[in-house]
Design a protein around this motif. Structure first.
Motif, PDB file in Angstrom:
ATOM      1  N   SER A   2      38.002  42.101  55.929  1.00 51.88           N
ATOM      2  CA  SER A   2      39.254  41.460  55.514  1.00 51.88           C
ATOM      3  C   SER A   2      40.011  42.333  54.520  1.00 51.88           C
ATOM      4  CB  SER A   2      38.982  40.105  54.863  1.00 51.88           C
ATOM      5  OG  SER A   2      38.276  39.268  55.734  1.00 51.88           O
ATOM      6  N   SER A   3      39.277  42.920  53.570  1.00 53.43           N
ATOM      7  CA  SER A   3      39.935  43.787  52.579  1.00 53.43           C
ATOM      8  C   SER A   3      38.912  44.674  51.880  1.00 53.43           C
ATOM      9  CB  SER A   3      40.691  42.965  51.539  1.00 53.43           C
ATOM     10  OG  SER A   3      39.792  42.253  50.712  1.00 53.43           O
ATOM     11  N   ILE A   4      39.408  45.791  51.404  1.00 49.62           N
ATOM     12  CA  ILE A   4      38.652  46.686  50.530  1.00 49.62           C
ATOM     13  C   ILE A   4      39.588  46.979  49.374  1.00 49.62           C
ATOM     14  CG2 ILE A   4      37.523  48.923  50.263  1.00 49.62           C
ATOM     15  CD1 ILE A   4      36.993  48.893  53.299  1.00 49.62           C
ATOM     16  N   ALA A   5      39.177  46.610  48.166  1.00 53.52           N
ATOM     17  CA  ALA A   5      40.066  46.737  47.015  1.00 53.52           C
ATOM     18  C   ALA A   5      39.364  47.397  45.840  1.00 53.52           C
ATOM     19  CB  ALA A   5      40.572  45.362  46.599  1.00 53.52           C
ATOM     20  N   ALA A   6      40.130  48.177  45.101  1.00 56.61           N
ATOM     21  CA  ALA A   6      39.640  48.808  43.875  1.00 56.61           C
ATOM     22  C   ALA A   6      40.308  48.121  42.688  1.00 56.61           C
ATOM     23  CB  ALA A   6      39.973  50.293  43.873  1.00 56.61           C
ATOM     24  N   SER A   7      39.583  48.066  41.564  1.00 58.54           N
ATOM     25  CA  SER A   7      40.162  47.496  40.350  1.00 58.54           C
ATOM     26  C   SER A   7      40.023  48.483  39.200  1.00 58.54           C
ATOM     27  CB  SER A   7      39.471  46.178  40.007  1.00 58.54           C
ATOM     28  OG  SER A   7      38.140  46.426  39.569  1.00 58.54           O
TER      29      SER A   7
ATOM     30  N   THR B 102      36.007  51.059  33.280  1.00 59.54           N
ATOM     31  CA  THR B 102      35.206  50.422  34.317  1.00 59.54           C
ATOM     32  C   THR B 102      36.098  49.770  35.360  1.00 59.54           C
ATOM     33  OG1 THR B 102      35.040  48.356  33.081  1.00 59.54           O
ATOM     34  CG2 THR B 102      33.275  49.968  32.748  1.00 59.54           C
ATOM     35  N   GLY B 103      35.535  49.550  36.516  1.00 59.74           N
ATOM     36  CA  GLY B 103      36.229  48.873  37.604  1.00 59.74           C
ATOM     37  C   GLY B 103      35.240  48.539  38.690  1.00 59.74           C
ATOM     38  N   THR B 104      35.754  48.088  39.828  1.00 57.59           N
ATOM     39  CA  THR B 104      34.892  47.753  40.957  1.00 57.59           C
ATOM     40  C   THR B 104      35.577  48.109  42.265  1.00 57.59           C
ATOM     41  OG1 THR B 104      35.764  45.507  41.114  1.00 57.59           O
ATOM     42  CG2 THR B 104      33.771  45.790  39.794  1.00 57.59           C
ATOM     43  N   ILE B 105      34.756  48.284  43.290  1.00 56.39           N
ATOM     44  CA  ILE B 105      35.205  48.281  44.681  1.00 56.39           C
ATOM     45  C   ILE B 105      34.691  46.965  45.240  1.00 56.39           C
ATOM     46  CG2 ILE B 105      34.880  49.280  46.973  1.00 56.39           C
ATOM     47  CD1 ILE B 105      36.664  51.013  45.289  1.00 56.39           C
ATOM     48  N   THR B 106      35.584  46.179  45.819  1.00 56.92           N
ATOM     49  CA  THR B 106      35.205  44.893  46.404  1.00 56.92           C
ATOM     50  C   THR B 106      35.522  44.918  47.891  1.00 56.92           C
ATOM     51  OG1 THR B 106      35.662  43.762  44.325  1.00 56.92           O
ATOM     52  CG2 THR B 106      35.526  42.388  46.305  1.00 56.92           C
ATOM     53  N   VAL B 107      34.491  44.675  48.702  1.00 59.79           N
ATOM     54  CA  VAL B 107      34.643  44.622  50.164  1.00 59.79           C
ATOM     55  C   VAL B 107      34.482  43.156  50.575  1.00 59.79           C
ATOM     56  CG1 VAL B 107      33.747  45.390  52.395  1.00 59.79           C
ATOM     57  CG2 VAL B 107      33.702  46.957  50.411  1.00 59.79           C
ATOM     58  N   THR B 108      35.530  42.622  51.196  1.00 62.30           N
ATOM     59  CA  THR B 108      35.483  41.248  51.699  1.00 62.30           C
ATOM     60  C   THR B 108      35.401  41.324  53.219  1.00 62.30           C
ATOM     61  OG1 THR B 108      36.853  40.552  49.830  1.00 62.30           O
ATOM     62  CG2 THR B 108      36.651  39.004  51.673  1.00 62.30           C
ATOM     63  N   ASP B 109      34.391  40.653  53.785  1.00 66.56           N
ATOM     64  CA  ASP B 109      34.146  40.758  55.223  1.00 66.56           C
ATOM     65  C   ASP B 109      33.476  39.482  55.734  1.00 66.56           C
ATOM     66  OD1 ASP B 109      31.401  40.980  54.460  1.00 66.56           O
ATOM     67  OD2 ASP B 109      31.660  43.136  54.204  1.00 66.56           O
ATOM     68  N   ASN B 110      33.008  39.519  56.972  1.00 67.42           N
ATOM     69  CA  ASN B 110      32.377  38.337  57.563  1.00 67.42           C
ATOM     70  C   ASN B 110      30.857  38.292  57.368  1.00 67.42           C
ATOM     71  OD1 ASN B 110      31.842  40.448  59.363  1.00 67.42           O
ATOM     72  ND2 ASN B 110      32.001  39.137  61.179  1.00 67.42           N
TER      73      ASN B 110
ATOM     74  N   PRO C 292      31.816  38.445  49.101  1.00 66.51           N
ATOM     75  CA  PRO C 292      32.182  39.864  49.070  1.00 66.51           C
ATOM     76  C   PRO C 292      31.086  40.715  48.417  1.00 66.51           C
ATOM     77  CG  PRO C 292      33.241  38.748  47.250  1.00 66.51           C
ATOM     78  CD  PRO C 292      32.485  37.694  48.039  1.00 66.51           C
ATOM     79  N   GLN C 293      31.046  41.980  48.788  1.00 66.83           N
ATOM     80  CA  GLN C 293      30.132  42.929  48.169  1.00 66.83           C
ATOM     81  C   GLN C 293      30.935  43.709  47.117  1.00 66.83           C
ATOM     82  OE1 GLN C 293      30.654  43.336  51.691  1.00 66.83           O
ATOM     83  NE2 GLN C 293      29.109  41.810  52.177  1.00 66.83           N
ATOM     84  N   THR C 294      30.282  43.973  45.994  1.00 67.17           N
ATOM     85  CA  THR C 294      30.966  44.729  44.938  1.00 67.17           C
ATOM     86  C   THR C 294      30.125  45.918  44.513  1.00 67.17           C
ATOM     87  OG1 THR C 294      30.048  43.336  43.204  1.00 67.17           O
ATOM     88  CG2 THR C 294      32.224  42.720  44.035  1.00 67.17           C
ATOM     89  N   LEU C 295      30.817  46.949  44.123  1.00 65.20           N
ATOM     90  CA  LEU C 295      30.195  48.159  43.605  1.00 65.20           C
ATOM     91  C   LEU C 295      30.829  48.439  42.250  1.00 65.20           C
ATOM     92  CD1 LEU C 295      28.472  50.782  44.007  1.00 65.20           C
ATOM     93  CD2 LEU C 295      30.542  51.795  44.950  1.00 65.20           C
ATOM     94  N   ALA C 296      30.018  48.527  41.207  1.00 63.22           N
ATOM     95  CA  ALA C 296      30.522  48.815  39.862  1.00 63.22           C
ATOM     96  C   ALA C 296      30.909  50.285  39.765  1.00 63.22           C
ATOM     97  CB  ALA C 296      29.466  48.473  38.822  1.00 63.22           C
ATOM     98  N   LEU C 297      32.009  50.558  39.106  1.00 67.51           N
ATOM     99  CA  LEU C 297      32.510  51.917  38.903  1.00 67.51           C
ATOM    100  C   LEU C 297      32.647  52.181  37.406  1.00 67.51           C
ATOM    101  CD1 LEU C 297      35.402  51.782  41.523  1.00 67.51           C
ATOM    102  CD2 LEU C 297      33.132  52.780  41.845  1.00 67.51           C
ATOM    103  N   THR C 298      32.313  53.389  36.993  1.00 69.59           N
ATOM    104  CA  THR C 298      32.468  53.792  35.602  1.00 69.59           C
ATOM    105  C   THR C 298      32.992  55.217  35.564  1.00 69.59           C
ATOM    106  OG1 THR C 298      30.590  52.416  34.944  1.00 69.59           O
ATOM    107  CG2 THR C 298      31.283  54.094  33.381  1.00 69.59           C
ATOM    108  N   GLY C 299      33.930  55.481  34.677  1.00 70.85           N
ATOM    109  CA  GLY C 299      34.449  56.828  34.480  1.00 70.85           C
ATOM    110  C   GLY C 299      34.792  57.010  33.015  1.00 70.85           C
TER     111      GLY C 299
END
Length: 168
Positions: free
Chosen positions: A12-17, A51-59, A64-71
């Motif tokens: 459905s979507s792949i989003a970065a925050s 910090t942020g996340t990648i969020t994948v929304t799917d079936n 949704p699955q999330t991946l933590a991001l740090t920079g």
């Protein structure tokens, strides 16, 4: 992103925050057993840990699955000391002796100086140039030439590429 199930994964979507952006090769579905790539780009808006996340929304059942991001955002950071100067009584239209300020780059990248300006009854000269390397410092010499009797105020304003620019 891997589809480890027995059926196509409908996305459905792949989003970065946060200070992150993404592009991907996933499209709207990934067939069973296949993978696609999510490429993440970091654009820090401030110095320090971001910090942020990648969020994948799917079936999938765990959507949704999330991946933590740090920079870590690096940039020039201006530090001025002392934080203020006080001049003793001075004859009107007569310049005081210069008092020094030290400008230091305490950031993780070069500090680009756009301007150093004095206001009020104050003037400045400096040896700072247009760029200050990491951990380097320069001197701003301030003089006071009152145009009227009584307490007088002013500021030294620094404009640069630091996140908190301008500094006074």
């Amino acid at each position: 992103l891997s589809d480890e199930g027995n059926a196509a994964l409908t996305i459905s979507s792949i989003a970065a925050s946060g200070d992150f952006a993404q592009t991907n090769t996933c499209g709207t579905s990934v067939i069973a057993g296949a993978t696609c790539s999510i490429n993440v780009v970091f654009h820090p808006t401030q110095v320090g840990i971001r910090t942020g996340t990648i969020t994948v929304t799917d079936n999938a059942g765990d959507s949704p699955q999330t991946l933590a991001l740090t920079g870590t955002g690096l940039g020039g950071a201006a530090s001025i000391s002392p934080a203020s100067l006080t001049f003793t009584g001075q004859l009107i239209d007569s310049a005081s002796s210069a008092k020094p300020l030290t400008l230091s780059n305490t950031g993780g990248a070069s500090l680009t100086l756009t301007s150093i300006a004095a206001s009020g009854d104050f003037a400045q000269t400096n040896n700072c140039g247009t760029s200050l390397a990491v951990n380097a410092s320069c001197t701003i010499n301030v003089t006071f030439t009152p145009t009227a009797a009584g307490s007088r105020t002013g500021a030294i304003t620094l404009t640069d590429n630091a996140v908190d620019s301008p500094q006074a």
